[in-house]
Design a protein around this motif. Structure first.
Motif, short mmCIF file in Angstrom:
data_model
loop_
_atom_site.label_atom_id
_atom_site.label_comp_id
_atom_site.label_asym_id
_atom_site.label_seq_id
_atom_site.Cartn_x
_atom_site.Cartn_y
_atom_site.Cartn_z
N SER A 99 39.55 -34.68 120.66
CA SER A 99 40.94 -34.19 120.94
C SER A 99 41.87 -33.66 119.90
CB SER A 99 41.79 -35.10 122.04
OG SER A 99 42.16 -36.09 121.38
N ALA A 100 42.71 -32.89 119.89
CA ALA A 100 43.54 -32.55 118.95
C ALA A 100 44.50 -33.44 118.47
CB ALA A 100 44.64 -31.29 119.59
N ASN A 101 44.87 -34.57 119.42
CA ASN A 101 45.86 -35.56 119.11
C ASN A 101 45.17 -36.48 118.06
OD1 ASN A 101 48.07 -34.96 120.34
ND2 ASN A 101 47.49 -35.93 122.33
N GLU A 102 43.74 -36.85 118.21
CA GLU A 102 42.96 -37.63 117.31
C GLU A 102 43.00 -37.01 115.97
OE1 GLU A 102 39.43 -39.62 118.83
OE2 GLU A 102 39.51 -37.89 120.41
N VAL A 103 42.73 -35.74 115.87
CA VAL A 103 43.09 -35.05 114.40
C VAL A 103 44.21 -35.18 113.91
CG1 VAL A 103 42.40 -32.92 113.39
CG2 VAL A 103 40.94 -33.54 115.31
N THR A 104 45.15 -34.89 114.81
CA THR A 104 46.81 -35.04 114.11
C THR A 104 47.05 -36.15 113.72
OG1 THR A 104 47.16 -33.03 115.75
CG2 THR A 104 49.05 -34.24 114.90
N GLU A 116 45.93 -29.88 105.56
CA GLU A 116 46.63 -29.85 107.02
C GLU A 116 45.87 -28.57 107.63
OE1 GLU A 116 48.81 -31.61 108.46
OE2 GLU A 116 48.72 -33.11 106.84
N GLU A 117 45.50 -27.73 106.89
CA GLU A 117 44.97 -26.41 107.41
C GLU A 117 43.69 -26.84 108.11
OE1 GLU A 117 44.37 -22.77 108.69
OE2 GLU A 117 46.33 -23.61 107.93
N LEU A 118 42.86 -27.65 107.41
CA LEU A 118 41.73 -28.19 107.74
C LEU A 118 41.76 -28.91 109.39
CD1 LEU A 118 40.20 -30.23 104.59
CD2 LEU A 118 39.61 -28.09 105.64
N LYS A 119 42.65 -29.61 109.65
CA LYS A 119 43.17 -30.14 110.98
C LYS A 119 43.09 -28.86 112.05
CE LYS A 119 45.66 -34.14 109.30
NZ LYS A 119 47.03 -34.98 109.58
N ILE A 120 43.82 -27.90 111.50
CA ILE A 120 43.98 -26.74 112.68
C ILE A 120 42.54 -26.04 112.51
CG2 ILE A 120 44.77 -24.35 112.52
CD1 ILE A 120 47.52 -25.32 111.01
N GLY A 121 41.80 -26.04 111.47
CA GLY A 121 40.38 -25.50 111.80
C GLY A 121 39.42 -26.14 112.54
N ILE A 122 39.80 -27.60 112.55
CA ILE A 122 38.94 -28.61 113.22
C ILE A 122 39.25 -28.56 114.67
CG2 ILE A 122 38.47 -30.90 113.94
CD1 ILE A 122 39.08 -31.47 110.74
N ASN A 123 40.47 -28.17 114.92
CA ASN A 123 41.00 -28.16 116.40
C ASN A 123 40.49 -26.62 116.98
OD1 ASN A 123 42.27 -30.36 116.48
ND2 ASN A 123 44.38 -29.32 116.00
N ARG A 124 40.28 -25.57 116.19
CA ARG A 124 39.79 -24.53 116.76
C ARG A 124 38.22 -24.50 116.93
NH1 ARG A 124 42.85 -21.88 112.67
NH2 ARG A 124 44.79 -20.63 113.65
N VAL A 125 37.54 -25.40 116.08
CA VAL A 125 36.04 -25.59 116.34
C VAL A 125 35.85 -26.51 117.60
CG1 VAL A 125 34.15 -27.05 115.48
CG2 VAL A 125 35.18 -25.35 113.81
N MET A 126 36.96 -27.46 117.87
CA MET A 126 37.07 -28.15 119.03
C MET A 126 37.06 -27.67 120.49
SD MET A 126 38.32 -32.20 118.39
CE MET A 126 39.55 -31.60 117.81
N ALA A 127 37.92 -26.33 120.27
CA ALA A 127 38.16 -25.74 121.32
C ALA A 127 37.03 -24.69 121.85
CB ALA A 127 39.32 -24.54 121.23
N GLN A 128 36.05 -24.68 121.01
CA GLN A 128 34.91 -24.19 121.29
C GLN A 128 33.60 -24.89 121.52
OE1 GLN A 128 33.57 -20.98 118.58
NE2 GLN A 128 35.75 -20.58 117.84
N LEU A 129 33.49 -26.18 120.92
CA LEU A 129 32.12 -26.99 121.31
C LEU A 129 32.89 -28.56 121.92
CD1 LEU A 129 31.03 -26.96 117.40
CD2 LEU A 129 30.27 -25.55 119.35
N GLY A 130 34.08 -28.66 121.87
CA GLY A 130 34.28 -29.87 122.78
C GLY A 130 34.64 -30.89 121.69
N GLU A 131 34.06 -31.18 120.42
CA GLU A 131 34.05 -32.36 119.73
C GLU A 131 33.97 -31.92 118.30
OE1 GLU A 131 29.58 -33.95 119.93
OE2 GLU A 131 30.90 -34.68 121.18
N PHE A 132 34.01 -32.86 117.31
CA PHE A 132 33.93 -32.40 116.05
C PHE A 132 33.27 -33.75 115.37
CE2 PHE A 132 34.81 -32.10 111.68
CZ PHE A 132 34.46 -30.78 111.22
N THR A 133 32.31 -33.54 114.49
CA THR A 133 31.71 -34.69 113.79
C THR A 133 32.02 -34.48 112.20
OG1 THR A 133 29.85 -34.82 115.38
CG2 THR A 133 29.80 -36.03 113.44
#
Length: 742
Positions: free
Chosen positions: A537-542, A511-528
Motif C-alpha cells: 500500500s501507499a501508506n507503507e511506502v510513505t 521522495e520521487e522514488l516513493k511516488i514511482g513505487i506507488n505508480r508501480v503498485m497501482a499496476q502490480l498491487g505490490e512492490f519488492t
C-alpha cells in the motif's frame, strides 16, 4: 485554492517588483548617450553578432527540447511512469531560463558603449551605467524565477488540492515542479557550454595571434577576432551566466520546497504548507532587499580598485544584513516548528556564501599575494606562470570545501535541534536546502556584480577600438579588472550553492522514488525492494523514512553498485571538462588560422588601411559552438538514465555523490586558476614586472589564454552538470524503479 497561505502572494508580488525595476534600470541605461558614431558602429556589430548566435543556438536547443518532451510524454501518457504535467513543466523551465539569458544579453549589448561613454565623464558614472545594466540581468533572473514558481504552484494546487490526501498532494506538487528545474538546467548547460566555447575560441584566437604574434594591443580594431571576442563576452558571460544562475536559484527553492513537503508530512497540512512556501518567501524578500543594495552602490571621484570593490561589497552587505532580519520575521510569522533553528540555517548559508566569495576574491584579485605570486613567475616564462596558476588554484579549493562542510553540518544540526538521529534526517536536509536558498537569497545584487564584469570588459574594448582618450581606457580597465574579481566571486557563489542544492536534491530523489513505487503498485498491487521487503500500500511506502529507504534499496558503501556509481560520477566531472576544453581548443585553432589568413591575404590590415572581415570570425565561433556543445550536454542527460537502468537506485545515488564531490572541487580549482591568471596579466599591464609588451607580459598572456576555458567554459559549467544529473535522476525515477523489478 483556499488552502494557500496568504503570505504566498508575496512571491508573485516580489516577481512583479523585480521585473518592474529591471525595466526601470533598462530604460535608464537606454537614456544614456551611446557616444560617437564609431562607438555606435562597433556596438551595432557586437549586437548583431550576439543576436545571430543566440538565434542559431535556440534553433538547436529547441530541437533537443522537443525530442526530450516527446520522450517524457511517452513515459507519462504511454507507460504511466510520470506525472502528466512533467512534459509541460520541463518546457517552461527551459523557456524561462533562455528568456532570462536573452534579456540580460540584450541589455549588455546596449550598455557597453554607453558605459564607455559614461567613463569619459567619471569613474562613478561608468560604474553606475555598467552596474545597473548588470542589475537588469540579476532582477530578470530572480523575477522570472519567482514568476515561474508562482504560476506552477497555483496551477498544480488547483489540480491537486492542498487540503486533500493528507498532505500527499503537496509532495506531488513540489516534486512535479522540480521537473521545470530540469528544463532550466538543460537550457543553462547548453547556454554555458555553447557560449563558453564561442567566447573562448574568439578570445584565444585574438590573444595568440594579435597580442603575442602581431604585437598589437588587446581589443585593437585591426584584429579580425576582436568583434567575435566582444560578442562572446555577451553570449557566454551574460546570456550563459543568466541561464546558469536562473536554474541555480529555482533549483535551490524547488528542492527545499520538496523537502519541506516531505519533512513535515505528519505535522498537518498547514505546517507542511508553511515549510513549502518558506523558501519562496525568502527568495521574494531577498529580491526586494537586493534592489535596496543596488541603489547603494556608488563611488567618489578619484576612487581606486579597492574603493570600487568596497562599493560593490557595500551593496551586497546591505542586502545580506537585511535578509537576515527579514527571514527571521518571515519564519516567526509562519511559526514553522523549530523556526529559529531553520533561521539559523539560512544565516549559515549566507555566511558560507560570503566565505566562499572572500576566498575567491583572495585567490583571484591582483590586490592579494596569490595572483601577485603568479605575476612574479611570469618573469621566467609561460611555463612557470602555468605551474603557479595551477598550484594556487589547487590550494584555493581548501577554503570553499571547508566552508561547505562546516556550513552543511551546522545547517543540518540547527534544523534538527543538534541531533544526527535518523528520524530527523528529513528536517536536517531541509535545513541544508534552506541554507542554499539563504546563500542565493540576494541573487538580484550578487548576479548584478557578476554581469557587470562583461559589460565593463566590452566597454573597454569599445573605448580601445574607438580611439578614446587613454584616461577613458584606464577607467574602463579599472572597471574590467574589478569585473574579473566579481565574476570569479559570482562563480564561487554558484558553485557553493550547487553543492548545498545537490545535497537537497539527493533527498528529493528519494521522495520521487516513493511516488514511482506507488505508480508501480497501482499496476502490480505490490512492490519488492532489493532487500526483499514487500509493500502492498501507499501508506507503507510513505511511512518509510529516508534512512529506511536507503536500507531497503541497499545503499551503503559495501554495495559495489554504490562504489561503481561514485567512480562514474567523479569521472563525469573530468570527462565533461575534457570534452569542453578540447572543444575550445579545436574552435580556437580554427580562429587562429583565420586571423593569420586575414593578416596574410588582406594587405593593409595592420597599417589600418583595410578593415578586417569581422563577420567571418563570428561565423567560425558560432558554428564551432553549435557543433561542439551537443555531445557534452547530452552526455549529462543520458548517463544518469543508463546508470539507473543498469545499476538501479544504489548506482544513481553513488553517481550523484561522486559528481558532487569531484565536480565541486574541480569547479573551484578551474574557476580560481583562470581568474588568477587573468588578473596576473592585468597586474603586469598596470606597470609591474616590465608592464605591457615585456617578456613577462607575453608569458602572462599565455597563462591567461590557458585560463580562459578554465574559468569561462569548463569550470562554471560543472555546477550545472552536478544539478542537471540530479534533476534528470529525479525526473526518470519512475523508470529506475521499474527496471529495479527486472
Amino acid at each position: 485554492m483556499h488552502s494557500i497561505h496568504p503570505l504566498f502572494w508575496c512571491v508573485p508580488v516580489g516577481s512583479v517588483v523585480a521585473l518592474a525595476f529591471a525595466w526601470y534600470f533598462f530604460r535608464q541605461m537606454m537614456a544614456e548617450d551611446e557616444g560617437t558614431e564609431t562607438m555606435r558602429k562597433i556596438a551595432a556589430h557586437v549586437r548583431a553578432g550576439a543576436y545571430a548566435y543566440l538565434r542559431q543556438q535556440y534553433k538547436v536547443v529547441g530541437i533537443v527540447f522537443i525530442v526530450i518532451t516527446l520522450v517524457f510524454m511517452f513515459l507519462a501518457y504511454g507507460l504511466k511512469l510520470q506525472n502528466p504535467w512533467v512534459p509541460f513543466a520541463f518546457l517552461t523551465g527551459g523557456f524561462f531560463s533562455g528568456l532570462a539569458g536573452f534579456f540580460g544579453m540584450k541589455t549588455a549589448t546596449y550598455a557597453s558603449a554607453r558605459a564607455a561613454n559614461a567613463a569619459k565623464d567619471s569613474l562613478d558614472h561608468g560604474l553606475r551605467v555598467a552596474f545597473r545594466s548588470g542589475a537588469v540581468m540579476g532582477l530578470v533572473v530572480v523575477g522570472l524565477g519567482l514568476l515561474d514558481i508562482s504560476i506552477w504552484f497555483l496551477v498544480l494546487s488547483h489540480f491537486y488540492p492542498i487540503g486533500e490526501a493528507e498532505g500527499h498532494n503537496l509532495i506531488i506538487i513540489t516534486t512535479t515542479m522540480l521537473t521545470f528545474g530540469m528544463g532550466a538546467s538543460l537550457q543553462a548547460l547548453f547556454a554555458r557550454v555553447g557560449g563558453g566555447i564561442f567566447t573562448k575560441a574568439a578570445d584565444v584566437g585574438a590573444d595568440l595571434v594579435g597580442k603575442v604574434e602581431a604585437g598589437i594591443p588587446e581589443d585593437d580594431p585591426r584584429n579580425p577576432a576582436t568583434i567575435a571576442d566582444n560578442v562572446g563576452d555577451n553570449v557566454g558571460d551574460v546570456a550563459g551566466m543568466g541561464a546558469d544562475l536562473y536554474e541555480s536559484y529555482c533549483g535551490s527553492i524547488l528542492a527545499t520546497a520538496s523537502l519541506g513537503a516531505a519533512a513535515f508530512l505528519g505535522a498537518g497540512t498547514d505546517v507542511q504548507m508553511k515549510a513549502v512556501i518558506a523558501p519562496m518567501l525568502i527568495g521574494a524578500f531577498g529580491t526586494l532587499l537586493s534592489i535596496l543594495g543596488i541603489f547603494s552602490v556608488r563611488v567618489q571621484k578619484g576612487a581606486d580598485s579597492k574603493a570600487l570593490l568596497g562599493a560593490l561589497g557595500k551593496g551586497i552587505n546591505v542586502s545580506s544584513a537585511l535578509i537576515i532580519v527579514f527571514s527571521a520575521l518571515v519564519l516567526y510569522f509562519l511559526k514553522i516548528p523549530n523556526w529559529y533553528g531553520i533561521w539559523g540555517a539560512i544565516v549559515v548559508g549566507l555566511i558560507t556564501g560570503i566565505v566562499i566569495g572572500r576566498a575567491t576574491e583572495y585567490y583571484t584579485s591582483q590586490a592579494y599575494r596569490p595572483t601577485q605570486r603568479i605575476a612574479e613567475q611570469a618573469k621566467t616564462g609561460p611555463a612557470t606562470v602555468i605551474i603557479a596558476g595551477m598550484g594556487e588554484g589547487m590550494l584555493s579549493v581548501a577554503y570553499p570545501v571547508l566552508a561547505v562542510c562546516v556550513g552543511t553540518t551546522l545547517a543540518y544540526l540547527l534544523a534538527t535541534g543538534f541531533t544526527f538521529d535518523s528520524d530527523t534526517m528529513s528536517q536536517g536536509l531541509y535545513g541544508i536546502g534552506i541554507a542554499a536558498v539563504g546563500m542565493l537569497s540576494t541573487l538580484g545584487i550578487t548576479l548584478a556584480t557578476d554581469a557587470y564584469g562583461p559589460i565593463a570588459d566590452n566597454a573597454g574594448g569599445n573605448a580601445e577600438m574607438s580611439g578614446l582618450d587613454p584616461e577613458v581606457r584606464r577607467r574602463t580597465d579599472m572597471l574590467d579588472s574589478l569585473g574579473n574579481t566579481t565574476a570569479a566571486t559570482g562563480k564561487g557563489f554558484a558553485i557553493g550553492s550547487a553543492a548545498l542544492t545537490a545535497l537537497a536534491l539527493l533527498a528529493s530523489y528519494i521522495e520521487e522514488l516513493k511516488i514511482g513505487i506507488n505508480r508501480v503498485m497501482a499496476q502490480l498491487g505490490e512492490f519488492t525492494f532489493p532487500d526483499k521487503t514487500v509493500v502492498h500500500s501507499a501508506n507503507e511506502v510513505t511511512n518509510l523514512s529516508l534512512f529506511d529507504m536507503m536500507n531497503v534499496f541497499e545503499v551503503n558503501l559495501m554495495n559495489p553498485k554504490v562504489i561503481i556509481g561514485l567512480f562514474l560520477g567523479c569521472m563525469m566531472a573530468f570527462l565533461f571538462c575534457g570534452l569542453t576544453m578540447n572543444a575550445v581548443g579545436r574552435a580556437a585553432s580554427q580562429m587562429v588560422d583565420e586571423v593569420r589568413r586575414q593578416f596574410k591575404e588582406i594587405p593593409g590590415i595592420l597599417e589600418s588601411k583595410a578593415e578586417p572581415d569581422y563577420a567571418r570570425c563570428v561565423t567560425i565561433s558560432t558554428f564551432a559552438a553549435q557543433k561542439e556543445m551537443l555531445f557534452p550536454a547530452l552526455t549529462a542527460v543520458i548517463v544518469p538514465v543508463l546508470v539507473g537502468i543498469v545499476f538501479g537506485v544504489p548506482g544513481v545515488l553513488g553517481l550523484l555523490g561522486g559528481a558532487l564531490a569531484g565536480g565541486f572541487a574541480l569547479a573551484v580549482f578551474m574557476a580560481n586558476s583562470g581568474g588568477a591568471w587573468d588578473n596576473a596579466k592585468k597586474y603586469i599591464e598596470e606597470g609591474h614586472h616590465g608592464g605591457k609588451g615585456s617578456e613577462a607580459h607575453k608569458a602572462s598572456v599565455i597563462g591567461d589564454t590557458v585560463g580562459d576555458p578554465f574559468k569561462d567554459t569548463s569550470g562554471p559549467s560543472l555546477n550545472i552538470l552536478i544539478k542537471l544529473m540530479s534533476m534528470v535522476s529525479i525526473v526518470v525515477a519512475g523508470v529506475t524503479v521499474s527496471f529495479s523489478l527486472l
